[in-house]
Design an enzyme around this catalytic site. Structure first.
Site, short mmCIF file in Angstrom:
data_model
loop_
_atom_site.label_atom_id
_atom_site.label_comp_id
_atom_site.label_asym_id
_atom_site.label_seq_id
_atom_site.Cartn_x
_atom_site.Cartn_y
_atom_site.Cartn_z
N LYS A 68 0.93 -1.00 0.07
CA LYS A 68 0.25 0.24 0.29
C LYS A 68 0.76 1.20 0.39
O LYS A 68 2.43 1.09 0.58
CB LYS A 68 -0.55 -0.31 1.04
CG LYS A 68 -0.32 -0.06 2.62
CD LYS A 68 -1.07 0.30 3.28
CE LYS A 68 -0.54 0.12 5.08
NZ LYS A 68 -1.50 -0.43 6.25
N MET A 116 11.38 25.54 2.29
CA MET A 116 10.64 24.03 1.60
C MET A 116 10.58 23.45 0.53
O MET A 116 11.30 21.82 0.07
CB MET A 116 9.44 24.81 0.69
CG MET A 116 8.13 23.47 -0.30
SD MET A 116 6.99 24.64 -1.16
CE MET A 116 6.26 25.66 0.77
N TYR A 168 15.13 30.75 7.70
CA TYR A 168 13.90 31.11 8.39
C TYR A 168 13.98 31.61 9.95
O TYR A 168 14.19 30.60 11.01
CB TYR A 168 12.75 30.55 7.58
CG TYR A 168 12.85 31.01 6.83
CD1 TYR A 168 12.29 32.45 5.87
CD2 TYR A 168 12.14 29.85 5.45
CE1 TYR A 168 11.49 32.19 5.07
CE2 TYR A 168 11.95 29.63 4.24
CZ TYR A 168 11.35 30.77 4.58
OH TYR A 168 10.91 31.03 2.63
N ARG A 227 -10.02 0.10 15.10
CA ARG A 227 -9.87 0.42 14.35
C ARG A 227 -11.15 -0.01 13.45
O ARG A 227 -11.91 0.69 13.31
CB ARG A 227 -8.79 0.80 13.70
CG ARG A 227 -8.37 1.55 12.54
CD ARG A 227 -6.84 1.52 12.90
NE ARG A 227 -5.89 0.43 11.90
CZ ARG A 227 -4.66 0.72 11.48
NH1 ARG A 227 -3.73 1.45 11.73
NH2 ARG A 227 -4.70 -1.10 11.15
#
Length: 425
Positions: A59, A331, A278, A157
């Protein structure tokens, strides 16, 4: 060796280095997936679980490693059963493994039966409503492709409760049910001495034994290493196939699978007292040489790997030496402190290693504050991808859908046997 056909021009004569160089002409990084390592990991797990069948969980695009490429390689190695999360994932994989059994963990929804039948895959049913709808579809169409029953033994779940599972036993044991697997999922298999493991084992063993003639599956990657009582008829390894440690309380028995490299786009110097990145959270304590790398959190290199004046962040390998991240991961870029390298050891255009050369997926996960599963599945699609091993010698071509006229006909209705006991309300 083969590559994603969207990315790297492929030639059987090109070396790894030549392929990487071609990739870097257009991409900031190279993700190499070692299919032979995945096969070796699968065989180790298969040997550990004998005589149980060893399937493969592919998956989330095989945990970010490429579901078509991985399933094709494992199928050649002998894997006969695969697990995915959605019908669309199953559709993508079916062209790569036309004969394999494919289970869809996401379950069955009304009016999706035709999708399952069209690609011959099997829903993992974890609710009485799902079971009733699947039963209606199979009786209406005569479809007999099979399905799994998921029983909840503690995860809370997905899955039928033990009481619900008990209630459908007469229906299952009456025959004509099409159930090909009964399964559950372990909560804390990576913790060898967690008492929840024994509790789940006892609950599942008790209920699975009442599904007459139906194979049973409980163990995930870590569950395989809990021993034979947990292995039943089939095991379902996922992350361990891709190099994540299934036994975090001990050394990793699996081979590393992915190697991630990125390109230096600039070398720059900053003076003592200047900040980097940053927020200005990292301050140079000496005249510092930086390598700016073309990767960031948009590529799956988490912002949590950042460093500041009080905390050391992740490391990368530059010219064979570990060098720390300087400042915040942004990013598209990260800054690396390469002050301790010899002059000219790192230059613009050189590759640095983010995963590989001793930096494991699990180590990176530690810096990210997460698990190896999330690291792998977060690796973005801005990397050039190279696949090596697995008997792959051609660029992988996506299967072409046959024209509508060539699609196999829908299954014909079959004569219905005497009705079995109805499903409980």
């Amino acid at each position: 060796m083969a590559s994603d056909p969207k990315m790297i021009p492929q030639s059987g004569l090109l070396s790894t280095e030549a392929n990487q160089a071609a990739a870097l002409a257009a991409y900031g990084g190279v993700l190499t997936v070692d299919l032979d390592a995945i096969i070796a990991n699968w065989r180790k797990l298969e040997k550990t679980a004998v005589p149980a069948e060893c399937s493969a969980v592919i998956k989330a695009d095989a945990y970010g490693c490429g579901a078509e490429q991985v399933s094709r390689a494992l199928s050649k190695a002998g894997c006969r059963t695969f697990f995915v999360a959605t019908i669309e994932e199953a559709r993508k994989v079916r062209g790569a493994v036309p004969e394999a059994a494919i289970y869809v963990l996401g379950g069955y929804f009304q009016n999706t039966g035709e999708h399952y039948a069209s690609i011959n895959c099997r829903p993992v049913i974890g609710d009485l409503n799902e079971l009733a709808e699947w039963d209606v579809f199979c009786r209406r169409t005569g479809w007999s492709g099979g399905a799994a029953i998921h029983i909840d033994t503690g995860m809370n779940r997905l899955g039928l409760t033990l009481a619900e599972a008990q209630a459908i036993i007469p229906r299952i044991n009456a025959g004509d049910h099409g159930i090909t697997l009964v399964m559950s999922h372990l909560v804390s298999a990576e913790q060898l001495n967690n008492p929840v493991n024994a509790k789940q084992l006892a609950a599942f063993r008790g209920i699975a034994s009442e599904f007459s003639g139906v194979p049973a599956a409980l163990a995930n990657s870590s569950g395989i290493f809990l021993g034979a009582p947990f292995q039943f008829d089939l095991v379902r390894p996922g992350a361990a196939l891709y190099g994540v440690n299934p036994t975090p309380e001990a050394d990793n028995p699996m081979l590393p699978v992915v190697d991630l490299k990125a390109r230096i786009v600039q070398i720059r110097n900053v003076e003592r007292g200047e900040t980097v990145g940053y927020g200005g959270t990292w301050t140079a304590r000496r005249p510092t040489k930086l390598a700016i790398i073309a990767v960031g959190y948009a590529d799956g290199y988490f912002r949590a790997a950042s460093s500041n004046d009080g905390t050391r962040g992740a490391e990368v390998i530059v010219a064979g030496k570990r060098c720390p991240v300087a400042g915040r991961v942004s990013m598209d870029l990260i800054a690396i402190d390469i002050s301790d390298l010899p002059p000219n050891a790192a230059r613009r255009g050189h590759l640095v290693t983010l995963i590989g050369e001793g930096i494991t997926v699990d180590e990176l996960a530690h810096h990210f504050g997460t698990i190896g599963y999330e690291v792998l599945t977060s690796l973005g699609h801005r990397y050039a991808r190279i696949y090596k091993g697995g008997n792959v010698v051609e660029p992988l071509v996506k299967p072409v859908q046959a024209p509508a006229a060539e699609q196999p006909p829908a299954p014909l209705p079959i004569e219905q046997p005497a009705s079995p006991p109805p499903l409980p309300n």
